[in-house]
Design a protein around this motif. Structure first.
Motif, PDB file in Angstrom:
ATOM      1  N   PHE A 144      67.591  63.739 -15.335  1.00 35.92           N
ATOM      2  CA  PHE A 144      67.331  63.036 -14.328  1.00 35.92           C
ATOM      3  C   PHE A 144      65.714  62.762 -14.161  1.00 35.92           C
ATOM      4  O   PHE A 144      65.683  62.012 -12.807  1.00 35.92           O
ATOM      5  CB  PHE A 144      68.021  63.942 -13.164  1.00 35.92           C
ATOM      6  CG  PHE A 144      69.539  64.168 -13.176  1.00 35.92           C
ATOM      7  CD1 PHE A 144      70.359  63.052 -12.972  1.00 35.92           C
ATOM      8  CD2 PHE A 144      69.927  65.384 -13.260  1.00 35.92           C
ATOM      9  CE1 PHE A 144      71.543  63.096 -13.273  1.00 35.92           C
ATOM     10  CE2 PHE A 144      71.231  65.551 -13.754  1.00 35.92           C
ATOM     11  CZ  PHE A 144      72.255  64.522 -13.411  1.00 35.92           C
ATOM     12  N   GLU A 161      66.529  58.884  -1.429  1.00 32.49           N
ATOM     13  CA  GLU A 161      67.365  57.568  -1.624  1.00 32.49           C
ATOM     14  C   GLU A 161      68.098  57.381  -0.407  1.00 32.49           C
ATOM     15  O   GLU A 161      68.465  56.137   0.271  1.00 32.49           O
ATOM     16  CB  GLU A 161      68.539  58.127  -2.763  1.00 32.49           C
ATOM     17  CG  GLU A 161      69.685  56.934  -2.864  1.00 32.49           C
ATOM     18  CD  GLU A 161      68.868  55.813  -3.802  1.00 32.49           C
ATOM     19  OE1 GLU A 161      69.340  54.684  -3.403  1.00 32.49           O
ATOM     20  OE2 GLU A 161      68.300  56.159  -4.514  1.00 32.49           O
ATOM     21  N   LYS A 178      59.222  56.115 -13.223  1.00 37.43           N
ATOM     22  CA  LYS A 178      60.042  54.947 -12.302  1.00 37.43           C
ATOM     23  C   LYS A 178      61.463  55.661 -11.973  1.00 37.43           C
ATOM     24  O   LYS A 178      62.170  55.787 -12.854  1.00 37.43           O
ATOM     25  CB  LYS A 178      60.201  53.628 -13.502  1.00 37.43           C
ATOM     26  CG  LYS A 178      59.085  53.032 -14.131  1.00 37.43           C
ATOM     27  CD  LYS A 178      58.401  52.452 -12.933  1.00 37.43           C
ATOM     28  CE  LYS A 178      57.077  51.890 -13.366  1.00 37.43           C
ATOM     29  NZ  LYS A 178      56.208  51.426 -12.470  1.00 37.43           N
ATOM     30  N   ALA A 179      61.332  56.271 -10.693  1.00 37.57           N
ATOM     31  CA  ALA A 179      62.517  56.821 -10.325  1.00 37.57           C
ATOM     32  C   ALA A 179      63.541  55.532  -9.639  1.00 37.57           C
ATOM     33  O   ALA A 179      63.269  54.574  -9.535  1.00 37.57           O
ATOM     34  CB  ALA A 179      62.131  57.779  -9.064  1.00 37.57           C
ATOM     35  N   SER A 180      64.888  55.974  -9.838  1.00 37.74           N
ATOM     36  CA  SER A 180      65.785  55.224  -9.417  1.00 37.74           C
ATOM     37  C   SER A 180      65.609  54.707  -7.815  1.00 37.74           C
ATOM     38  O   SER A 180      66.055  53.571  -7.902  1.00 37.74           O
ATOM     39  CB  SER A 180      67.126  55.679  -9.546  1.00 37.74           C
ATOM     40  OG  SER A 180      67.186  57.014  -8.778  1.00 37.74           O
ATOM     41  N   TRP A 181      65.046  55.644  -7.110  1.00 35.20           N
ATOM     42  CA  TRP A 181      64.883  55.055  -5.745  1.00 35.20           C
ATOM     43  C   TRP A 181      63.657  54.305  -5.422  1.00 35.20           C
ATOM     44  O   TRP A 181      63.406  54.139  -4.200  1.00 35.20           O
ATOM     45  CB  TRP A 181      64.905  56.323  -4.952  1.00 35.20           C
ATOM     46  CG  TRP A 181      64.244  57.768  -5.440  1.00 35.20           C
ATOM     47  CD1 TRP A 181      64.844  58.620  -5.761  1.00 35.20           C
ATOM     48  CD2 TRP A 181      62.748  58.083  -5.267  1.00 35.20           C
ATOM     49  NE1 TRP A 181      63.994  59.586  -6.190  1.00 35.20           N
ATOM     50  CE2 TRP A 181      62.834  59.180  -6.113  1.00 35.20           C
ATOM     51  CE3 TRP A 181      61.876  57.371  -4.840  1.00 35.20           C
ATOM     52  CZ2 TRP A 181      61.460  59.795  -6.249  1.00 35.20           C
ATOM     53  CZ3 TRP A 181      60.489  57.786  -5.230  1.00 35.20           C
ATOM     54  CH2 TRP A 181      60.400  59.248  -5.724  1.00 35.20           C
ATOM     55  N   ARG A 191      61.495  51.046  -5.307  1.00 37.04           N
ATOM     56  CA  ARG A 191      61.699  49.335  -5.018  1.00 37.04           C
ATOM     57  C   ARG A 191      60.835  48.497  -5.926  1.00 37.04           C
ATOM     58  O   ARG A 191      59.663  48.907  -5.911  1.00 37.04           O
ATOM     59  CB  ARG A 191      61.765  48.987  -3.788  1.00 37.04           C
ATOM     60  CG  ARG A 191      62.587  50.028  -2.946  1.00 37.04           C
ATOM     61  CD  ARG A 191      64.244  49.918  -3.290  1.00 37.04           C
ATOM     62  NE  ARG A 191      65.044  50.522  -2.425  1.00 37.04           N
ATOM     63  CZ  ARG A 191      65.898  49.936  -1.403  1.00 37.04           C
ATOM     64  NH1 ARG A 191      65.608  48.683  -1.022  1.00 37.04           N
ATOM     65  NH2 ARG A 191      66.452  50.689  -0.594  1.00 37.04           N
ATOM     66  N   SER A 215      65.797  64.221  -4.178  1.00 30.55           N
ATOM     67  CA  SER A 215      66.225  62.837  -4.696  1.00 30.55           C
ATOM     68  C   SER A 215      67.129  62.004  -3.844  1.00 30.55           C
ATOM     69  O   SER A 215      66.998  60.971  -3.474  1.00 30.55           O
ATOM     70  CB  SER A 215      66.540  63.072  -6.044  1.00 30.55           C
ATOM     71  OG  SER A 215      67.030  61.856  -6.688  1.00 30.55           O
ATOM     72  N   HIS A 262      57.556  64.305 -10.469  1.00 34.22           N
ATOM     73  CA  HIS A 262      58.525  63.642 -11.033  1.00 34.22           C
ATOM     74  C   HIS A 262      59.691  64.427 -11.791  1.00 34.22           C
ATOM     75  O   HIS A 262      60.777  64.181 -11.859  1.00 34.22           O
ATOM     76  CB  HIS A 262      58.243  62.200 -11.634  1.00 34.22           C
ATOM     77  CG  HIS A 262      57.937  61.366 -10.756  1.00 34.22           C
ATOM     78  ND1 HIS A 262      58.822  60.439 -10.045  1.00 34.22           N
ATOM     79  CD2 HIS A 262      56.595  60.688 -10.593  1.00 34.22           C
ATOM     80  CE1 HIS A 262      57.956  59.538  -9.605  1.00 34.22           C
ATOM     81  NE2 HIS A 262      56.606  59.770  -9.740  1.00 34.22           N
ATOM     82  N   ALA A 291      62.576  61.081 -13.860  1.00 35.80           N
ATOM     83  CA  ALA A 291      62.277  59.518 -14.050  1.00 35.80           C
ATOM     84  C   ALA A 291      61.599  59.107 -15.183  1.00 35.80           C
ATOM     85  O   ALA A 291      60.987  59.773 -15.929  1.00 35.80           O
ATOM     86  CB  ALA A 291      61.131  59.048 -12.810  1.00 35.80           C
ATOM     87  N   GLU A 292      61.966  57.595 -15.822  1.00 37.90           N
ATOM     88  CA  GLU A 292      61.499  57.274 -17.141  1.00 37.90           C
ATOM     89  C   GLU A 292      60.062  56.857 -17.064  1.00 37.90           C
ATOM     90  O   GLU A 292      59.609  56.595 -15.858  1.00 37.90           O
ATOM     91  CB  GLU A 292      62.582  56.127 -17.543  1.00 37.90           C
ATOM     92  CG  GLU A 292      63.965  56.634 -18.021  1.00 37.90           C
ATOM     93  CD  GLU A 292      64.680  55.516 -18.485  1.00 37.90           C
ATOM     94  OE1 GLU A 292      64.210  54.446 -18.854  1.00 37.90           O
ATOM     95  OE2 GLU A 292      65.917  55.686 -18.367  1.00 37.90           O
TER      96      GLU A 292
END
Length: 186
Positions: free
Chosen positions: A18, A84, A29-32, A34, A80, A70, A20-21
């Protein structure tokens, strides 16, 4: 001992899954997060339209404290999910060249805007109110600023304090955090 080893491996694996990449710019780069034009007035408007709070996080490539946030804090499911659900997050690269437009209309490359804001540490998180007066800069408009890496409870409590508009109360964050921390660790 075998069960303990299995639990530890599962925890390590889940954190890796989980986390962030890393993007082409070397930032997490977290999914949340923008992807916006980095016009803070537009970002605030969009955040408000979604019923969320605007949060700007300044980070830099190779930052060990960004990595810690992260990989150890932002990956905690409760944190997280809270981000979100409640925040519109825009990432700024401390040494980047992408243009950022501040609330007062000033447009500068990320690295110059960060300098203008006086952000010396990464990560550096700015939290904003639902409305920002004309002619003010991001640091002037921010209701809270979190410079540096913090642990689970400080981070979670800051996130909730901002959403609950604790900055409008007589209880400063430090007292709010102490009160919440005590109840969270009983």
């Amino acid at each position: 001992m075998t069960r303990l080893f299995a639990v530890l491996c599962a925890l390590l694996f889940s954190a890796q899954v989980f986390a962030a990449e890393i993007g082409d710019d070397g930032l997490h780069k977290a999914s949340w997060m923008r992807d916006t034009f980095k016009d803070l007035s537009e970002d605030l408007e969009e955040a408000n339209a979604e019923g969320k709070r605007l949060m700007v996080i300044v980070e830099q490539r190779g930052c060990i404290y960004c990595k810690r946030m992260h990989e150890e804090v932002f990956v905690i499911p409760e944190i997280s999910q809270y981000i979100e659900d409640n925040y519109f997050v825009v990432q700024i690269n401390m040494f980047g060249d992408v243009e950022v437009t501040d609330f007062d209309g000033t447009t500068l490359p990320e690295k110059d805007m960060v300098k203008r804001w006086g952000a010396l540490f990464t990560p550096n998180i700015f939290f904003f109110p639902a409305a920002v007066d004309d002619g003010v800069t991001a640091p002037q408009a921010a209701v809270a600023n979190m410079p540096g890496a913090f642990g689970r409870w400080t981070t979670m409590n800051m996130l909730t304090w901002v959403v609950e508009e604790g900055y409008n109360s007589d209880e400063p964050f430090q007292k709010y955090h102490a009160r919440k921390f005590e109840s969270q660790n009983k």
